[in-house]
Scaffold this motif. Sequence first.
Motif, PDB file in Angstrom:
ATOM      1  N   PRO A  29       0.838  -1.208   0.000  1.00 23.23           N
ATOM      2  CA  PRO A  29       0.000   0.000   0.000  1.00 23.23           C
ATOM      3  C   PRO A  29       0.871   1.256   0.000  1.00 23.23           C
ATOM      4  O   PRO A  29       1.884   1.331   0.690  1.00 23.23           O
ATOM      5  N   GLY A  30       0.496   2.228  -0.809  1.00 20.21           N
ATOM      6  CA  GLY A  30       1.267   3.455  -0.958  1.00 20.21           C
ATOM      7  C   GLY A  30       2.259   3.408  -2.101  1.00 20.21           C
ATOM      8  O   GLY A  30       2.790   4.437  -2.508  1.00 20.21           O
ATOM      9  N   ALA A  31       2.517   2.222  -2.638  1.00 19.44           N
ATOM     10  CA  ALA A  31       3.462   2.087  -3.752  1.00 19.44           C
ATOM     11  C   ALA A  31       2.794   2.511  -5.055  1.00 19.44           C
ATOM     12  O   ALA A  31       1.572   2.612  -5.150  1.00 19.44           O
ATOM     13  N   GLU A  32       3.613   2.778  -6.060  1.00 16.99           N
ATOM     14  CA  GLU A  32       3.096   3.146  -7.369  1.00 16.99           C
ATOM     15  C   GLU A  32       3.247   1.967  -8.313  1.00 16.99           C
ATOM     16  O   GLU A  32       4.290   1.314  -8.349  1.00 16.99           O
ATOM     17  N   VAL A  33       2.196   1.702  -9.085  1.00 16.71           N
ATOM     18  CA  VAL A  33       2.170   0.598 -10.039  1.00 16.71           C
ATOM     19  C   VAL A  33       1.919   1.176 -11.416  1.00 16.71           C
ATOM     20  O   VAL A  33       1.023   1.995 -11.593  1.00 16.71           O
ATOM     21  N   ASN A  34       2.730   0.758 -12.400  1.00 15.06           N
ATOM     22  CA  ASN A  34       2.523   1.183 -13.782  1.00 15.06           C
ATOM     23  C   ASN A  34       1.896   0.032 -14.552  1.00 15.06           C
ATOM     24  O   ASN A  34       2.487  -1.043 -14.666  1.00 15.06           O
ATOM     25  N   GLU A  62      -1.691   4.443  -7.911  1.00  9.87           N
ATOM     26  CA  GLU A  62      -1.219   4.333  -6.527  1.00  9.87           C
ATOM     27  C   GLU A  62      -2.023   3.232  -5.853  1.00  9.87           C
ATOM     28  O   GLU A  62      -3.247   3.166  -6.003  1.00  9.87           O
ATOM     29  N   VAL A  63      -1.341   2.358  -5.111  1.00 10.76           N
ATOM     30  CA  VAL A  63      -2.007   1.271  -4.405  1.00 10.76           C
ATOM     31  C   VAL A  63      -2.583   1.840  -3.104  1.00 10.76           C
ATOM     32  O   VAL A  63      -1.854   2.336  -2.253  1.00 10.76           O
ATOM     33  N   LEU A  64      -3.910   1.764  -2.966  1.00 12.73           N
ATOM     34  CA  LEU A  64      -4.564   2.264  -1.759  1.00 12.73           C
ATOM     35  C   LEU A  64      -4.610   1.207  -0.668  1.00 12.73           C
ATOM     36  O   LEU A  64      -4.552   1.523   0.511  1.00 12.73           O
ATOM     37  N   GLY A  65      -4.730  -0.057  -1.049  1.00 13.62           N
ATOM     38  CA  GLY A  65      -4.779  -1.129  -0.058  1.00 13.62           C
ATOM     39  C   GLY A  65      -5.261  -2.422  -0.684  1.00 13.62           C
ATOM     40  O   GLY A  65      -5.546  -2.498  -1.881  1.00 13.62           O
ATOM     41  N   HIS A  66      -5.341  -3.437   0.168  1.00 14.48           N
ATOM     42  CA  HIS A  66      -5.800  -4.753  -0.251  1.00 14.48           C
ATOM     43  C   HIS A  66      -7.010  -5.120   0.592  1.00 14.48           C
ATOM     44  O   HIS A  66      -7.186  -4.631   1.702  1.00 14.48           O
ATOM     45  N   GLY A  67      -7.850  -6.006   0.062  1.00 11.51           N
ATOM     46  CA  GLY A  67      -9.028  -6.426   0.810  1.00 11.51           C
ATOM     47  C   GLY A  67      -9.617  -7.686   0.227  1.00 11.51           C
ATOM     48  O   GLY A  67      -9.045  -8.321  -0.662  1.00 11.51           O
ATOM     49  N   ARG A  68     -10.775  -8.026   0.773  1.00 13.81           N
ATOM     50  CA  ARG A  68     -11.503  -9.198   0.290  1.00 13.81           C
ATOM     51  C   ARG A  68     -12.930  -8.778  -0.006  1.00 13.81           C
ATOM     52  O   ARG A  68     -13.534  -7.997   0.727  1.00 13.81           O
ATOM     53  N   GLY A  69     -13.462  -9.282  -1.102  1.00 12.72           N
ATOM     54  CA  GLY A  69     -14.798  -8.907  -1.543  1.00 12.72           C
ATOM     55  C   GLY A  69     -15.896  -9.580  -0.745  1.00 12.72           C
ATOM     56  O   GLY A  69     -15.655 -10.286   0.242  1.00 12.72           O
ATOM     57  N   GLU A  70     -17.131  -9.351  -1.190  1.00 17.26           N
ATOM     58  CA  GLU A  70     -18.294  -9.961  -0.569  1.00 17.26           C
ATOM     59  C   GLU A  70     -18.238 -11.479  -0.721  1.00 17.26           C
ATOM     60  O   GLU A  70     -17.664 -11.994  -1.683  1.00 17.26           O
ATOM     61  N   LYS A  71     -18.866 -12.194   0.223  1.00 17.85           N
ATOM     62  CA  LYS A  71     -18.897 -13.642   0.138  1.00 17.85           C
ATOM     63  C   LYS A  71     -19.929 -14.078  -0.895  1.00 17.85           C
ATOM     64  O   LYS A  71     -21.052 -13.592  -0.919  1.00 17.85           O
ATOM     65  N   ILE A  72     -19.503 -14.987  -1.764  1.00 18.73           N
ATOM     66  CA  ILE A  72     -20.376 -15.589  -2.775  1.00 18.73           C
ATOM     67  C   ILE A  72     -20.720 -16.988  -2.283  1.00 18.73           C
ATOM     68  O   ILE A  72     -19.835 -17.763  -1.924  1.00 18.73           O
ATOM     69  N   ILE A  73     -21.996 -17.319  -2.269  1.00 17.21           N
ATOM     70  CA  ILE A  73     -22.442 -18.639  -1.818  1.00 17.21           C
ATOM     71  C   ILE A  73     -22.631 -19.540  -3.034  1.00 17.21           C
ATOM     72  O   ILE A  73     -23.309 -19.172  -3.993  1.00 17.21           O
ATOM     73  N   ILE A  74     -22.034 -20.745  -2.971  1.00 17.14           N
ATOM     74  CA  ILE A  74     -22.199 -21.751  -4.009  1.00 17.14           C
ATOM     75  C   ILE A  74     -22.995 -22.896  -3.387  1.00 17.14           C
ATOM     76  O   ILE A  74     -22.549 -23.502  -2.416  1.00 17.14           O
ATOM     77  N   LEU A  96      -6.927   0.519  -6.339  1.00 17.31           N
ATOM     78  CA  LEU A  96      -5.995   1.424  -7.014  1.00 17.31           C
ATOM     79  C   LEU A  96      -6.632   2.779  -7.252  1.00 17.31           C
ATOM     80  O   LEU A  96      -7.851   2.886  -7.362  1.00 17.31           O
ATOM     81  N   LYS A  97      -5.780   3.810  -7.346  1.00 14.81           N
ATOM     82  CA  LYS A  97      -6.224   5.144  -7.726  1.00 14.81           C
ATOM     83  C   LYS A  97      -5.338   5.601  -8.880  1.00 14.81           C
ATOM     84  O   LYS A  97      -4.120   5.555  -8.790  1.00 14.81           O
ATOM     85  N   VAL A  98      -5.968   6.046  -9.983  1.00 11.02           N
ATOM     86  CA  VAL A  98      -5.234   6.459 -11.177  1.00 11.02           C
ATOM     87  C   VAL A  98      -4.626   7.835 -10.942  1.00 11.02           C
ATOM     88  O   VAL A  98      -5.324   8.778 -10.576  1.00 11.02           O
ATOM     89  N   LYS A  99      -3.306   7.925 -11.119  1.00 11.47           N
ATOM     90  CA  LYS A  99      -2.618   9.200 -10.968  1.00 11.47           C
ATOM     91  C   LYS A  99      -2.414   9.902 -12.313  1.00 11.47           C
ATOM     92  O   LYS A  99      -2.598  11.105 -12.416  1.00 11.47           O
ATOM     93  N   ALA A 100      -2.019   9.153 -13.342  1.00 10.43           N
ATOM     94  CA  ALA A 100      -1.744   9.770 -14.640  1.00 10.43           C
ATOM     95  C   ALA A 100      -1.871   8.719 -15.746  1.00 10.43           C
ATOM     96  O   ALA A 100      -1.665   7.537 -15.523  1.00 10.43           O
ATOM     97  N   ILE A 101      -2.216   9.218 -16.932  1.00  9.50           N
ATOM     98  CA  ILE A 101      -2.268   8.382 -18.130  1.00  9.50           C
ATOM     99  C   ILE A 101      -1.301   8.976 -19.147  1.00  9.50           C
ATOM    100  O   ILE A 101      -1.443  10.126 -19.541  1.00  9.50           O
TER     101      ILE A 101
END
Length: 103
Positions: A29-34, A62-74, A96-101
């Motif tokens: 988190p906080g790192a920049e990804v291209n 920019e990486v804002l953070g990591h997480g887990r989505g909603e639970k999907i029931i099978i 992610l948050k887009v900084k520049a294109i």
Amino acid sequence: MFAIIETGGKQYRVEQGLEFKVELLQADPGAEVNLDKVLLVSDGGQAKIGAPYVEGATVACEVLGHGRGEKIIIFKKKRRNDFHKKTGHRQDYTSLKVKAIQA
């Protein structure tokens, strides 16, 4: 200005300042990804279309953070066979948050 990028086997339409979730990326988190798999870049009426990717185009995020989505029931059931199985799944994601294109 917007771009269409590919990451994690999915395509996303992104603009500067947009926050979005993608499949899990190995970045702190906080790192920049291209992201360099850019399929299309549009600036007003001008559009550059890649075959398959636009050369020299990148999207800086920019990486804002990591997480887990909603639970999907099978739920699986076979009638008249006394069979049923219930499982769940939560998909990991990176926000992610887009900084520049750059095109």
